[in-house]
Design a protein around this motif. Sequence first.
Motif, PDB file in Angstrom:
ATOM      1  N   SER A  67      -5.407  -0.751  -5.073  1.00 49.59           N
ATOM      2  CA  SER A  67      -5.641   0.525  -5.767  1.00 49.59           C
ATOM      3  C   SER A  67      -6.198   0.352  -7.178  1.00 49.59           C
ATOM      4  N   SER A  68      -6.421  -0.888  -7.627  1.00 49.93           N
ATOM      5  CA  SER A  68      -6.916  -1.121  -8.983  1.00 49.93           C
ATOM      6  C   SER A  68      -7.655  -2.446  -9.010  1.00 49.93           C
ATOM      7  N   ASP A  69      -8.122  -2.784 -10.208  1.00 49.43           N
ATOM      8  CA  ASP A  69      -8.812  -4.058 -10.357  1.00 49.43           C
ATOM      9  C   ASP A  69      -7.874  -5.187 -10.758  1.00 49.43           C
ATOM     10  N   VAL A  70      -6.578  -4.950 -10.666  1.00 47.16           N
ATOM     11  CA  VAL A  70      -5.587  -5.983 -10.979  1.00 47.16           C
ATOM     12  C   VAL A  70      -5.513  -6.970  -9.830  1.00 47.16           C
ATOM     13  N   GLN A  71      -5.436  -8.227 -10.152  1.00 44.26           N
ATOM     14  CA  GLN A  71      -5.287  -9.268  -9.139  1.00 44.26           C
ATOM     15  C   GLN A  71      -3.881  -9.865  -9.211  1.00 44.26           C
ATOM     16  N   ALA A  72      -3.452 -10.423  -8.062  1.00 41.49           N
ATOM     17  CA  ALA A  72      -2.113 -11.022  -7.969  1.00 41.49           C
ATOM     18  C   ALA A  72      -2.231 -12.440  -7.460  1.00 41.49           C
ATOM     19  N   GLN A  73      -1.273 -13.242  -7.823  1.00 35.44           N
ATOM     20  CA  GLN A  73      -1.240 -14.621  -7.318  1.00 35.44           C
ATOM     21  C   GLN A  73      -1.016 -14.612  -5.810  1.00 35.44           C
TER      22      GLN A  73
ATOM     23  N   GLU B 148       0.836  -5.125 -18.292  1.00 34.47           N
ATOM     24  CA  GLU B 148       2.012  -4.942 -19.138  1.00 34.47           C
ATOM     25  C   GLU B 148       2.824  -3.733 -18.679  1.00 34.47           C
ATOM     26  N   PHE B 149       2.083  -2.680 -18.288  1.00 37.42           N
ATOM     27  CA  PHE B 149       2.777  -1.499 -17.761  1.00 37.42           C
ATOM     28  C   PHE B 149       3.531  -1.837 -16.476  1.00 37.42           C
ATOM     29  N   LEU B 150       2.871  -2.593 -15.572  1.00 35.87           N
ATOM     30  CA  LEU B 150       3.515  -2.925 -14.292  1.00 35.87           C
ATOM     31  C   LEU B 150       4.716  -3.833 -14.494  1.00 35.87           C
TER      32      LEU B 150
ATOM     33  N   ILE C 120       9.166  -0.072  -9.716  1.00 37.12           N
ATOM     34  CA  ILE C 120       8.423   0.506  -8.601  1.00 37.12           C
ATOM     35  C   ILE C 120       9.409   0.940  -7.527  1.00 37.12           C
ATOM     36  N   PRO C 121       9.419   2.238  -7.131  1.00 43.16           N
ATOM     37  CA  PRO C 121      10.335   2.691  -6.077  1.00 43.16           C
ATOM     38  C   PRO C 121       9.953   2.065  -4.724  1.00 43.16           C
ATOM     39  N   LEU C 122      10.959   1.482  -4.059  1.00 41.29           N
ATOM     40  CA  LEU C 122      10.754   0.866  -2.755  1.00 41.29           C
ATOM     41  C   LEU C 122      11.922   1.238  -1.858  1.00 41.29           C
ATOM     42  N   ARG C 123      11.610   1.815  -0.724  1.00 41.78           N
ATOM     43  CA  ARG C 123      12.638   2.173   0.264  1.00 41.78           C
ATOM     44  C   ARG C 123      12.506   1.257   1.479  1.00 41.78           C
ATOM     45  N   VAL C 124      13.609   0.638   1.870  1.00 39.18           N
ATOM     46  CA  VAL C 124      13.665  -0.194   3.066  1.00 39.18           C
ATOM     47  C   VAL C 124      14.667   0.443   4.020  1.00 39.18           C
ATOM     48  N   TYR C 125      14.249   0.706   5.263  1.00 44.23           N
ATOM     49  CA  TYR C 125      15.105   1.461   6.181  1.00 44.23           C
ATOM     50  C   TYR C 125      14.778   1.066   7.622  1.00 44.23           C
ATOM     51  N   GLY C 126      15.650   1.536   8.535  1.00 43.53           N
ATOM     52  CA  GLY C 126      15.417   1.305   9.961  1.00 43.53           C
ATOM     53  C   GLY C 126      16.365   0.276  10.558  1.00 43.53           C
ATOM     54  N   LYS C 127      16.029  -0.164  11.767  1.00 49.14           N
ATOM     55  CA  LYS C 127      16.813  -1.173  12.473  1.00 49.14           C
ATOM     56  C   LYS C 127      16.765  -2.489  11.719  1.00 49.14           C
TER      57      LYS C 127
ATOM     58  N   ASN D 142       8.762   1.865   2.566  1.00 49.50           N
ATOM     59  CA  ASN D 142       7.938   2.912   1.959  1.00 49.50           C
ATOM     60  C   ASN D 142       7.796   2.572   0.486  1.00 49.50           C
ATOM     61  N   LEU D 143       6.560   2.291   0.047  1.00 51.48           N
ATOM     62  CA  LEU D 143       6.287   1.848  -1.316  1.00 51.48           C
ATOM     63  C   LEU D 143       5.458   2.924  -2.027  1.00 51.48           C
ATOM     64  N   GLN D 144       5.970   3.487  -3.087  1.00 51.06           N
ATOM     65  CA  GLN D 144       5.324   4.596  -3.803  1.00 51.06           C
ATOM     66  C   GLN D 144       4.498   4.059  -4.970  1.00 51.06           C
ATOM     67  N   ILE D 145       3.539   3.184  -4.683  1.00 53.60           N
ATOM     68  CA  ILE D 145       2.736   2.594  -5.750  1.00 53.60           C
ATOM     69  C   ILE D 145       1.679   3.552  -6.259  1.00 53.60           C
ATOM     70  N   ASP D 146       1.146   4.442  -5.376  1.00 55.15           N
ATOM     71  CA  ASP D 146       0.101   5.373  -5.809  1.00 55.15           C
ATOM     72  C   ASP D 146       0.623   6.328  -6.877  1.00 55.15           C
ATOM     73  N   GLN D 147       1.862   6.803  -6.671  1.00 54.35           N
ATOM     74  CA  GLN D 147       2.431   7.713  -7.668  1.00 54.35           C
ATOM     75  C   GLN D 147       2.602   7.009  -9.019  1.00 54.35           C
ATOM     76  N   VAL D 148       3.000   5.735  -8.969  1.00 58.44           N
ATOM     77  CA  VAL D 148       3.186   4.994 -10.215  1.00 58.44           C
ATOM     78  C   VAL D 148       1.850   4.816 -10.935  1.00 58.44           C
ATOM     79  N   LEU D 149       0.791   4.426 -10.180  1.00 59.32           N
ATOM     80  CA  LEU D 149      -0.518   4.234 -10.796  1.00 59.32           C
ATOM     81  C   LEU D 149      -1.094   5.556 -11.299  1.00 59.32           C
ATOM     82  N   ARG D 150      -0.883   6.638 -10.544  1.00 59.24           N
ATOM     83  CA  ARG D 150      -1.369   7.951 -10.978  1.00 59.24           C
ATOM     84  C   ARG D 150      -0.679   8.364 -12.275  1.00 59.24           C
ATOM     85  N   LYS D 151       0.610   8.133 -12.341  1.00 61.06           N
ATOM     86  CA  LYS D 151       1.336   8.473 -13.559  1.00 61.06           C
ATOM     87  C   LYS D 151       0.845   7.625 -14.728  1.00 61.06           C
ATOM     88  N   HIS D 152       0.563   6.338 -14.418  1.00 61.03           N
ATOM     89  CA  HIS D 152       0.048   5.477 -15.494  1.00 61.03           C
ATOM     90  C   HIS D 152      -1.286   6.003 -16.005  1.00 61.03           C
TER      91      HIS D 152
END
Length: 616
Positions: free
Chosen positions: A477-483, A553-555, A560-567, A574-584
């Motif tokens: 969703s951005s130009d940020v890269q990760a290891q 620095e913001f990240l 970051i809200p993360l929900r883990v559920y199920g069997k 469910n990872l709400q990264i778009d909302q975090v980036l939009r808010k940023h």
Amino acid sequence: MRRVLTTLMILLVVLVAGLSALVLLVNPNDFRDYMVRHVESRSGYQLKLDEPLRWHVWPRLSILSGRMSLTAPGAPQPLVTADNMRLDVELLPLLSHQLHVKQVMLKGAVVQLTPQTEASEPKDAPVAPQENTLPQVETDRGWSWAVSHLQIADSVLVFQHKDDEQVTVRNIHLKMDQDENYHASVDFSGRINRNQRDLTLALKASVNAADYPYNLTAAVEQLNWQLQGGDIPAQGISGQGSFQAQWREAQKQLTFSQLNMTANDSAVTGSGSVTLGDKPDWVLDLAFDNLNLENLLGAVSNPATNATAAQQGQGMIAPPRPVIARDIDGDDYSSLRGFTANLSLAAKKVRWRGMDFTNVSSHITNKAGLLTLSTLTGKLGEGMLSLPGSLDVRGKMPKSAFQPQLDNVEIGTVLKAFDYPLALTGKLSLAGDFKGDRIDAEAFRRSWQGSAHVEMANTRMEGLNFQQLIQQAVARSSDVQAQQNYDSATKLDSFSTDLTLDRGQMALDDMQGKSAMLDLSGQGTLDLVKQLCDTRFNVQVTEGWKGDGKLIEFLRNTPIPLRVYGKWQALNYNLQIDQVLRKHLQDEAKRRLNDWADRNKDSQRSKDIKKLIDKL
């Protein structure tokens, strides 16, 4: 040579003639009334011989009897019945009117040690003084009676204590030789079949009965046994051993010492005693070099595991052995009400549910249904555990309470032992307080309650890498890269939570975790019965970023809200990264507009921008 042969033939003829004359001239039924009277005078028991006595000359001089019975004074049923009885007697005492019995042989005997065969006194009978404990001396008047050998073959022993269930010992073979000092050697074998279980026993022992019935000592030199059938493991349980035993009539106490016993690959030594009464009192001090409960109790299966195995095409497993209906209908642990006990146990090695414990120590007491484990400690791998608690079965429903304490115990081993399909490893420390009813894994899943504080070190949860999930989502969703990180597990150096259990529902509050790559907090629930989870985390990925400095620095500082559920075996997230980036982006836009508005305070456009910012 001829003279020697002639002498031997003469002696043989004389012997045969003497025996023939004895058979012809001495009627064995002359001893019948004497034996009945003498047995009654010496013991009070009634001896009944249903058929006439007869001689048997070869290979030894014997008196044969048909069916016989022996009844205690006042008992409605006989204590001993036998189809045949043989009395091996000595020849020379017969010439002086003495009946010296060398051996008694019973075949097809039935010995009943039940309330119906016990001696009973009339209600108004006088109380007799205590008898002399010294062995009685035979008188030289009339006939005398002595037995030095006893043999029983193909016989049955039935014993029952008050209202308890009868226990039957079949195929009994007993040989006992006794000397003039009442020292006997015993060779016994028999088989007990009860509740579809078959117990085979064989022993050799030396018995000192000089002070019987007030004291009786025995040295069991060799004991072999085997238990099969029912819910016993398929290979059965067998072993051998030896011990010393003593019975004290006045105290109604049986003690044993120098116990050395094996059961499959388990071995135990120790001592103990039981004092009989309305509620027997046991005192045991046992030490195990090795105690393998898996070979003694059998493998414990989990319904969930069995269902999974069936889904994988392994449905051809042999069905479990039938469980005895009486055990299901009966009250759980009701047998604990019938005795008291004090048990000290130490074991160098214990294996249970695939877990190998060492240096196990325990002290257990039972007070007619109140079982208390004041001490139960041991090592599991590099960790230590303590499990004090109690089980109260004095009421209609069992009540259990335990205060477990674990220190640096590998959690993966515990989860595997109790068939929890959670791919989690790490060193667990726990202090808790739990209450429930029955003590087993399934009851813990469904009906127990309690709470605990949990701390873990060096944890690893397979299947989901929180750092990777968040960084990959940000990179898309951005130009940020990760290891690059190809590890599919979440690792934490430390983790803690407060745990609450309520009838299968486990709540995890104030979860806190930290590693070199991330920090997390959260809460959640686990359903132990349905094997479901619903957990919500706030995850800060503090390392592993590449790219724009301000966004990184913001990240690093933003959970970051993360929900883990199920069997448990097929987790969803469910990872709400778009909302975090939009808010940023919104915050960044607000900041820049505010900066421009501050620089242009006097313009109308600045005022309009301020109004727009307030609406945002």
